[in-house]
Design a protein around this motif. Structure first.
Motif, mmCIF file in Angstrom:
data_model
loop_
_atom_site.group_PDB
_atom_site.id
_atom_site.type_symbol
_atom_site.label_atom_id
_atom_site.label_comp_id
_atom_site.label_asym_id
_atom_site.label_seq_id
_atom_site.Cartn_x
_atom_site.Cartn_y
_atom_site.Cartn_z
ATOM 1 N N CYS A 97 -0.552 35.761 -65.662
ATOM 2 C CA CYS A 97 -0.629 34.592 -64.774
ATOM 3 C C CYS A 97 -2.001 33.955 -64.904
ATOM 4 N N THR A 99 -2.882 31.321 -62.840
ATOM 5 C CA THR A 99 -3.056 30.475 -61.658
ATOM 6 C C THR A 99 -4.395 30.755 -60.962
ATOM 7 N N GLY A 100 -4.849 31.996 -61.060
ATOM 8 C CA GLY A 100 -6.209 32.296 -60.611
ATOM 9 C C GLY A 100 -6.430 32.352 -59.115
ATOM 10 N N LYS A 107 -2.394 39.817 -60.918
ATOM 11 C CA LYS A 107 -2.280 39.114 -62.193
ATOM 12 C C LYS A 107 -3.323 39.571 -63.217
HETATM 13 S S1 SF4 Z 1 -0.588 35.117 -56.225
HETATM 14 FE FE1 SF4 Z 1 -1.239 36.149 -58.112
HETATM 15 S S2 SF4 Z 1 0.624 36.246 -59.340
HETATM 16 FE FE2 SF4 Z 1 1.033 34.676 -57.719
HETATM 17 S S3 SF4 Z 1 0.378 32.722 -58.634
HETATM 18 FE FE3 SF4 Z 1 -1.430 33.540 -57.609
HETATM 19 S S4 SF4 Z 1 -2.540 34.653 -59.229
HETATM 20 FE FE4 SF4 Z 1 -0.445 34.356 -59.946
#
Ligand code: SF4
Ligand SMILES: C[S@@+](CC[C@H](N)C(=O)[O-])C[C@H]1O[C@@H](n2cnc3c(N)ncnc32)[C@H](O)[C@@H]1O
Ligand SMILES: Nc1c(NC[C@H](O)[C@H](O)[C@H](O)CO)[nH]c(=O)[nH]c1=O
Ligand SMILES: N[C@@H](Cc1ccc(O)cc1)C(=O)O
Length: 450
Positions: A97, A99-100, A107
């Motif tokens: 992931c 997204t950070g 992640k």
């Molecule tokens: S919570 Fe964790 S796994 Fe979900 S989008 Fe954010 S970084 Fe990714």
């Protein structure tokens, strides 16, 4: 240091300057009287209760007990004494992931999964066959729900058509073709279908995941949910909610969908006829007013859709997260804050029937205490847990039906097995030799775990 660490290191909690703050024109006594009388609470009422009064510094222990008592009484009126739980397995498909989110240690940045990355890493990606096999093994043991929430792997698409239209050269699309990775996550369609083949109820595709499954495409959330419902998706987990106030999201998860997009995706699930849960992850940078504003977003959504089956408070697990490691927060919520969050949720969410106490987040002892503060559901067997564990959580990965019966009997509450949307319930005979599960396709009453 990664860019995620850089970002956390730049944050200074003293400089957030939030617009939403816990100040009201209400008094604690008035708010409590309304709560006791079952009058619908305003945000100001909620703030008075959750702070035990904005007229006092810190929490007043005597007032706190009054709020907990009112919530416990409301719980008894709405759902009675029974405590529910489910035989389920967690099956996260990938930790990749980009997204950070600064509160998340689940992640792993996706470049580590690329074939050319040579170092060891702790992440994983399951193929549909592997995902199916994990669920099939659990179903054989009596489990009937799979909760599947995953990282937003850059090679994931809704279906093959989606993967073809995603442009790897456009950074906005966050796409890399499967050839770049050791393991191809394939598509959401294939993964959901593989898990559904086992006969388990598939609880999956959070608002964030459904957004990922339509990035760069012109179809909307409802189309994604419809396509996945066709291959076996049954209900939707309401994570990615965190705090549904954008000034908080901008700090802890700037890469995530906005509050409005979260609401849109939940409305889409409702439109398609997929029941959903709702969550709040609290105890980090937000204040009490943000918590109550979040509850208001959920209550309004439920007024419009009636589609929320339960509310699941998720107390922030801080130990191994960027927010804590870089000193942005000094820890998570206190026990008193956890109690008040559950109690005020029970009083404020007058249109949501069930409130979960999560033993993963709170532990057994305190989780049981929360069943006397407004909660009526004690989560599930889950068999495996990665999100909380990787953040430093200490409460283990599974509970058996015997564990549940023993714990709930100890506090004098009747244990009840339930299905995901609470459609079926079975009161467990605490004098029986074996306790179940019994509600699933292969749940014949024999114990889930030795
Ligand atoms: S919570 Fe964790 S796994 Fe979900 S989008 Fe954010 S970084 Fe990714
Ligand atoms: C890890 S994500 C996986 C699914 C998907 N990527 C998403 O964001 O919805 C699921 C949820 O776990 C919760 N979570 C993550 N890290 C946590 C932590 N340290 N403490 C408590 N909850 C956490 C967050 O609420 C998050 O939305
Ligand atoms: N609260 C947590 C859950 N809850 C999931 C439930 O067990 C169940 O799937 C839901 O009630 C729908 O039936 N799962 C976790 O992994 N961690 C939690 O903290
Ligand atoms: N509690 C969510 C799912 C969930 C999954 C993993 C978590 O870490 C937290 C929550 C639901 O029941 O819908």
């Amino acid at each position: 240091m990664s860019w995620i660490d850089d970002r956390a290191a730049d944050l200074d909690a003293d400089e957030f300057g939030f617009d939403v703050v816990p100040e009201t024109d209400q008094s604690f006594e008035n708010a409590l009287a309304k709560a006791r009388d079952g009058v619908r609470l305003t945000v100001d009422d909620g703030i008075e209760l959750i702070t035990t009064g904005t007229d006092v510094e810190g929490l007043d222990p005597r007032r706190k007990e009054l709020v907990l008592e009112a919530a416990d009484r409301r719980r008894a009126e709405v759902v009675g004494e029974e405590v529910t739980f489910i035989a389920n397995v967690n099956n996260n498909l990938t930790t990749a992931c980009n997204t950070g989110c600064l509160f998340c240690n689940f992640k792993d940045t996706a470049h580590q999964f690329e074939t050319e990355y040579q170092q060891e890493h702790a992440g994983f990606t399951k193929t549909p066959a592997e995902a199916r096999s994990v669920v099939a093994d659990a179903v054989e043991r009596g489990v009937y729900e799979v909760t599947s929430v995953s990282g937003l792997h850059p090679a994931f698409g809704l279906n093959e058509e989606h993967r073809e239209l995603l442009d790897p050269d456009d950074p906005e699309m966050n796409y890399k073709p499967p050839e770049a990775y050791d393991t191809d996550p394939t598509t959401y369609r294939e993964q959901i279908a593989a898990m559904a083949e086992t006969g388990a109820h598939v609880h999956s595709m959070t608002p964030e995941e459904v957004d990922h499954a339509q990035r760069g495409a012109d179809w909307g959330y409802a189309d994604v949910y419809r396509e996945l419902a066709d291959v076996g998706l049954k209900t939707v987990p309401g994570t990615a909610a965190e705090i549904l106030v954008d000034e908080v999201r901008d700090i802890i998860c700037p890469g995530k969908i906005t509050t409005q997009e979260w609401v849109d995706s939940m409305e889409a699930a409702a439109e398609v006829g997929l029941p959903m849960t709702s969550t709040m992850m609290y105890g980090h940078v937000e204040n009490e007013a943000h918590r109550v504003e979040h509850l208001k977003v959920l209550r309004d959504l439920q007024d419009r859709t009636g589609n929320i089956t339960e509310f699941v408070p998720l107390s922030f697990i801080h130990q191994d997260t960027p927010l804590y490691e870089h000193g942005v927060v000094e820890g998570g919520a206190s026990k008193a804050e956890d109690e008040l969050l559950i109690a005020v949720a029970r009083l404020f969410l007058d249109n949501v029937e069930h409130i979960q106490s999560s033993w993963v987040k709170y532990g057994d002892e305190f989780g049981l205490k929360l069943l006397n503060c407004g909660a009526d559901d004690f989560m599930g067997t889950i068999l495996s847990e990665e999100i909380t564990k990787r953040a430093g959580g200490q409460y283990g990965e599974f509970r058996s039906f015997r564990d549940y019966v023993e714990m709930l009997s100890a506090i004098g509450r009747p244990p009840v097995e339930r299905t995901t949307d609470y459609g079926e319930r079975r009161r467990i005979d605490t004098d029986a030799e074996v306790f179940g599960p019994q509600l699933g396709p292969q749940a014949d009453g024999t114990p889930l775990l030795d």
